[in-house]
Each structure stands twice: as C-alpha cells, then as structure tokens.
Design a protein around this motif. Structure first.
Motif, PDB file in Angstrom:
ATOM      1  N   MET A   1       1.748 -10.268   1.041  1.00 48.37           N
ATOM      2  CA  MET A   1       0.500  -9.502   0.979  1.00 48.37           C
ATOM      3  C   MET A   1       0.722  -8.110   0.405  1.00 48.37           C
ATOM      4  O   MET A   1      -0.214  -7.477  -0.060  1.00 48.37           O
ATOM      5  N   ARG A   2       1.974  -7.607   0.489  1.00 54.37           N
ATOM      6  CA  ARG A   2       2.348  -6.311  -0.078  1.00 54.37           C
ATOM      7  C   ARG A   2       1.510  -5.169   0.510  1.00 54.37           C
ATOM      8  O   ARG A   2       0.907  -4.380  -0.219  1.00 54.37           O
ATOM      9  N   ILE A   3       1.493  -5.069   1.823  1.00 53.41           N
ATOM     10  CA  ILE A   3       0.779  -3.972   2.495  1.00 53.41           C
ATOM     11  C   ILE A   3       1.801  -3.050   3.159  1.00 53.41           C
ATOM     12  O   ILE A   3       2.457  -3.426   4.139  1.00 53.41           O
ATOM     13  N   GLY A   4       1.929  -1.855   2.610  1.00 54.91           N
ATOM     14  CA  GLY A   4       2.786  -0.835   3.192  1.00 54.91           C
ATOM     15  C   GLY A   4       1.968   0.413   3.461  1.00 54.91           C
ATOM     16  O   GLY A   4       0.754   0.447   3.223  1.00 54.91           O
ATOM     17  N   TYR A   5       2.632   1.442   3.951  1.00 50.29           N
ATOM     18  CA  TYR A   5       1.930   2.701   4.191  1.00 50.29           C
ATOM     19  C   TYR A   5       2.929   3.845   4.195  1.00 50.29           C
ATOM     20  O   TYR A   5       4.129   3.658   4.420  1.00 50.29           O
ATOM     21  N   CYS A   6       2.421   5.025   3.922  1.00 51.84           N
ATOM     22  CA  CYS A   6       3.236   6.231   3.952  1.00 51.84           C
ATOM     23  C   CYS A   6       2.547   7.274   4.820  1.00 51.84           C
ATOM     24  O   CYS A   6       1.340   7.493   4.687  1.00 51.84           O
TER      25      CYS A   6
END
Length: 396
Positions: free
Chosen positions: A243-248
């Motif tokens: 799904m390629r869901i990351g966060y910063c």
C-alpha cells in the motif's frame, strides 16, 4: 543516440536487492533476501471489508485528488497514536503522509542536502537510504556498529573531522540489515552529539513495533526537545508493504518544505489506501493485530536461529535480534560475503551480500543479511542447511 545522463545518477548502481529479485524468477529458489512481513499476517479480510465499503459509499472521494499533506483523518489518527502511545510529536511538530517510509528519506534529503553536503550513517545501513542520499549528491560517511548500535566514540571522531555534515541517519531499533537495537544510553549520547555539533538526526523506525522479546527502548524523537529529530514511520511492516503508506513527524518548518518537494514528486500519496488505513485504525485493534504478527514472526526467528546453530560453521557469527525481520551473519575477517552469496545462489537460496549495505559498495565485506519473515518454517530449515554446505566449501 548517446544519452548524457546526469553525473550523480550515472554513477549510481541498481539496488542489489532488486537485482536479486531476478534470480527469484526461478520458483525453486528460496528467498531469504526479502524485507517484508509474512503474507499470512496481513489483515486481508478486514481490508477487503473496508475497501468494499469505500467503493460503495465514498468512491468519488477515494478516486479524486487529495491534499499533499495527506488524508486528514489518517493524519489525525497517526498523530494521536504516536503521541499518546510513544510520546512522539510536540506542538511544534507536524505530520505528512508519504508514499512509504522510503519517500520520507527521499523528501527530507531533497529538502536538506546541497551537493557536497555530508550525511553520516551506520555501517552497514539500509540500501534504499544510501541510494537516496547518493541521488542528491551527498557525501556519505559510515560509523561502525557493535551490539549496542552505532559507536558513539567513532561518531564523534567523524563529526569532529568532517565538514558540512547536515544530518545523521540511523535505524535504531531492529536495524536493517543487522537486526541490532541501539541502547538507551547510546540514543541519549547520539542526541547530545547532534546538539554539540549542531546537526539533525533522521530516525528511521519501520520495524520497532515488531518486538518479540525484551523491553521497548524509547525512540530518539521522544527525547528530542529542540526539533532536532526527524522521524520516519511506516505502516508497511504492520499492515501492508504494497500500500506504500508511510509518515514523517518533524518540526513544522521542515514538514512545510517537504510538502513542496512532494508536490513536484507525486502530488499526494494514494488516497484510496490512505482511507483504507484510516478506517482500519478506527474500526480494528491495530495493537492486537501487531501482537499476532509478533507471535508468527517470533516462531520464524527462533527457527532460523536454531538452524544457524545447527548448520553453520562455528567460525561464522550472527546476530540474535529481539525483533524486526533480519539476521546478520559475519564470516571470519578477510572473507568476501559477495562470493559466498554467489555460491549460495547456486544452491537455490538468495541472501543479500553485505557490500550492498556499505557506503563503499566496491569494498570487501564479510557480512550478509538473511530474512526470516517471508520463508516458511520448512524453507528456513532447508535454506540454512544449504547455506551451511556452501560455507563449508567456501571456508576451506
């Protein structure tokens, strides 16, 4: 026609792991080269239920453009969870949803690095990060590790003798590729050194919730009072890599600059999958799901450690990670793991040679990485037996 490729791109090499995937086209090859959770641990039924509801009730929203910063409900839920559960994030911080943790690394590097600036990283370190740093023309300096993580004495030597250091990149918990975890004391020392030499820290933490034993260690970001730490998080290892869901999570000024970079990169992360993750967090118990994942992966980790003890040459050492996805093996000094991995491939097993994780990819490295989460228990036993045979031949 002769194409004049940009010099900083022309010098880059394809990811060794992606090249290894070509070998995996042979169905008989057992892949210990992956970096992903067991497919059986992914919440497929829950995702199918939520996905059907999104298309039944919110299809128009899911299929349109979204905000560059990310889907607001997902941002709010992620901020809340990270702050309440892990003390990550302050009133001066903001959060952006990224296309996987890899994009956080890329956007932050694009934001901060001028060609010729220096980035300090662990030795060995994550291939994707090293290539991102190279693509923006950064100079790379590595600092050796021991069982407690990056050595702070060696780090200070580099900081004291290197010009134009912009930030220090670390994977402090269940590091890729070694599986090691930086001790709390080292984390505190790292933050103090960053303050002393006025540099930033990029804390990459995609594996930290996959803990199988031992007590959790506070993140570096949770101890940051100056906005010096940029935190790269991801849902890839606990919900779905695809799904390629990351966060910063970082100071608002940094996030605002990263938003501009993202607008000229992919505009925004896939909105449908952002909605899917947000609704999963609202409806289901992510912590309970992670606990189930940990039981499954612990069994595999234990199986690989037992197989290493059973089949490997006694001169070969290997890490005993408390979590994550990887075990790092080291041959005696002077032996080239790249040559061993070639021999292992001939025996229908794929591992990643250590030079792929090095700042200097041409240097001889005696280490190699094995993944225990993707193969079955039977495959782990078979693969380690074959690796043991290859070691006996190679170490003659």
């Amino acid at each position: 026609m002769e194409y004049k490729i940009a010099s900083h791109i022309a010098e880059m090499k394809p990811s060794a792991i992606r090249e290894i995937f070509k070998v995996l086209a042979d169905p008989k090859v057992i892949a210990l080269s992956a970096g992903e959770p067991d497919a059986a641990s992914l919440p497929k039924e829950e995702m199918a239920e939520i996905g059907a509801e999104i298309f039944a009730n919110e299809a128009a929203a899911a299929l349109q453009y979204g905000m560059t910063e990310g889907y607001q409900p997902l941002r709010d839920l992620t901020k809340k969870r990270m702050r309440e559960k892990y003390n990550i994030g302050t009133d001066d911080d903001e959060l952006i949803i990224t296309t996987g943790g890899q994009q956080t690394i890329s956007l932050f590097t694009q934001t901060m690095i001028d060609k010729g600036d220096t980035i300090i990283c662990e030795g060995p370190s994550f291939i994707g990060a090293l290539n991102a740093f190279r693509s923006f023309g950064a100079n790379l300096k590595s600092v050796p590790m021991d069982d407690e993580g990056m050595r702070m004495d060696k780090l200070e030597e580099v900081l004291a003798t290197t010009e134009r250091v912009k930030f220090i990149y670390v994977i402090p918990t269940f590091q890729n590729p070694t599986g090691r975890t930086m001790s709390l004391e080292r984390r505190r020392q790292l933050l103090e050194l960053a303050k002393k030499y006025d540099v930033l820290i990029l804390e990459d933490n995609p594996y930290f919730e996959l803990r199988y034993e031992g007590e959790p260690v506070p993140t570096i970001k949770s101890m940051d009072t100056e906005g010096r730490v940029v935190y790269a998080g991801s849902y890839s290892k606990v919900l779905s890599p695809g799904m390629r869901i990351g966060y910063c999570i970082a100071n608002k000024e940094i996030i605002n600059r990263m938003v501009v970079c993202k607008q000229v990169s992919d505009v925004h992360t896939n909105l449908y999958f952002q909605m899917l993750v947000a609704k999963y967090l609202e409806r289901f118990d992510l912590d309970a799901h992670i606990a189930d994942m940990c039981k499954l992966h612990k069994e595999k980790r234990d199986a690989m450690l037992n197989a290493c003890e059973k089949y490997f040459d006694k001169r070969v050492t290997y890490t005993h990670p408390n979590g994550g996805l990887f075990i790092w093996c080291e041959l005696p000094e002077g032996y080239d793991s790249f040559k061993l991995c070639q021999l292992i491939t001939e025996k229908k097993v794929a591992c990643v040679p250590g030079n792929a994780f090095s700042v200097d990819e041409s240097a001889v490295c005696n280490g190699f990485r094995m993944n225990f989460s993707k193969p079955s228990l039977e495959q782990i036993e078979t693969a380690c037996a074959r690796i043991g045979e290859a070691m006996q031949e190679f170490l003659k």
